[in-house]
Design a protein around this motif. Structure first.
Motif, PDB file in Angstrom:
ATOM      1  N   ARG A   6       0.832  -1.201   0.000  1.00 35.97           N
ATOM      2  CA  ARG A   6       0.000   0.000   0.000  1.00 35.97           C
ATOM      3  C   ARG A   6       0.868   1.253   0.000  1.00 35.97           C
ATOM      4  N   VAL A   7       0.384   2.276  -0.676  1.00 35.48           N
ATOM      5  CA  VAL A   7       1.035   3.587  -0.639  1.00 35.48           C
ATOM      6  C   VAL A   7       0.932   4.106   0.786  1.00 35.48           C
ATOM      7  N   GLN A   8       2.016   4.707   1.292  1.00 32.49           N
ATOM      8  CA  GLN A   8       2.018   5.247   2.647  1.00 32.49           C
ATOM      9  C   GLN A   8       2.114   6.766   2.568  1.00 32.49           C
ATOM     10  N   VAL A   9       1.180   7.448   3.261  1.00 28.36           N
ATOM     11  CA  VAL A   9       1.077   8.901   3.183  1.00 28.36           C
ATOM     12  C   VAL A   9       0.985   9.480   4.594  1.00 28.36           C
ATOM     13  N   ILE A  10       1.663  10.617   4.806  1.00 33.91           N
ATOM     14  CA  ILE A  10       1.501  11.385   6.036  1.00 33.91           C
ATOM     15  C   ILE A  10       0.876  12.720   5.653  1.00 33.91           C
ATOM     16  N   CYS A  11      -0.216  13.079   6.308  1.00 32.33           N
ATOM     17  CA  CYS A  11      -0.838  14.382   6.116  1.00 32.33           C
ATOM     18  C   CYS A  11      -0.560  15.196   7.377  1.00 32.33           C
ATOM     19  N   LEU A  12       0.019  16.363   7.184  1.00 35.06           N
ATOM     20  CA  LEU A  12       0.438  17.209   8.289  1.00 35.06           C
ATOM     21  C   LEU A  12      -0.281  18.544   8.198  1.00 35.06           C
ATOM     22  N   GLY A  13      -0.969  18.950   9.268  1.00 39.29           N
ATOM     23  CA  GLY A  13      -1.612  20.257   9.226  1.00 39.29           C
ATOM     24  C   GLY A  13      -2.825  20.369  10.110  1.00 39.29           C
ATOM     25  N   LEU A  14      -3.739  21.204   9.667  1.00 35.66           N
ATOM     26  CA  LEU A  14      -4.903  21.586  10.458  1.00 35.66           C
ATOM     27  C   LEU A  14      -6.025  20.556  10.391  1.00 35.66           C
ATOM     28  N   SER A  15      -6.613  20.328  11.544  1.00 31.34           N
ATOM     29  CA  SER A  15      -7.844  19.568  11.654  1.00 31.34           C
ATOM     30  C   SER A  15      -8.836  20.456  12.390  1.00 31.34           C
ATOM     31  N   ALA A  16     -10.052  20.521  11.891  1.00 35.83           N
ATOM     32  CA  ALA A  16     -11.099  21.326  12.527  1.00 35.83           C
ATOM     33  C   ALA A  16     -12.371  20.492  12.599  1.00 35.83           C
ATOM     34  N   LEU A  17     -13.220  20.840  13.519  1.00 36.42           N
ATOM     35  CA  LEU A  17     -14.530  20.211  13.579  1.00 36.42           C
ATOM     36  C   LEU A  17     -15.524  21.195  12.981  1.00 36.42           C
ATOM     37  N   ASP A  18     -16.167  20.798  11.893  1.00 38.27           N
ATOM     38  CA  ASP A  18     -17.105  21.663  11.183  1.00 38.27           C
ATOM     39  C   ASP A  18     -18.543  21.303  11.540  1.00 38.27           C
ATOM     40  N   GLN A  19     -19.297  22.297  11.967  1.00 36.42           N
ATOM     41  CA  GLN A  19     -20.730  22.149  12.190  1.00 36.42           C
ATOM     42  C   GLN A  19     -21.399  22.851  11.015  1.00 36.42           C
TER      43      GLN A  19
END
Length: 117
Positions: A6-19
């Motif tokens: 499997r391709v391995q990916v790291i995502c780095l950055g902002l996470s928000a909770l959207d209402q």
């Protein structure tokens, strides 16, 4: 395809909770009340959305970011886990506050956003 293939990916950055509230039209700029046609809570943020998309495409994904150890942070961490995303480096800080957005979307897709970080 084996896990090793499997391709391995790291995502780095902002996470928000959207209402998100779905409405027929946006606010006109003065005090008024609008009835929502729909409501939902979803994860947001460009890196977080990318992590979910890549996981759904079959890659092994890790999300690296930070949030508060509050209800929103816990909900985001749980949602990543439900998508099979590695959250070992998604750090929740005891005195931190998570990013939360209120998003109003009209029937044509236009939106108004209020964000709290």
């Amino acid at each position: 395809m084996s896990k090793a293939d499997r391709v391995q990916v790291i995502c780095l950055g902002l996470s928000a909770l959207d209402q998100i509230w779905r409405v027929d039209r946006l606010f006109a700029g003065r005090s008024e009340k609008i009835k929502a046609a729909g409501y939902g809570t979803l994860g947001g943020g460009m890196a977080a959305n990318a992590a979910v998309t890549v996981a759904r495409l079959g890659a092994a994904v890790a999300f690296w970011g930070r949030a508060g150890n509050d209800a929103a942070g816990q909900e985001m961490r749980s949602a990543f886990g439900a998508e099979g995303i590695d959250v070992e480096n998604f750090r929740l800080f005891p005195d931190g506050r998570s990013s939360v957005s209120g998003i109003i979307v009209d029937s044509s897709g236009e939106r108004q956003i209020v964000n709290f970080r």
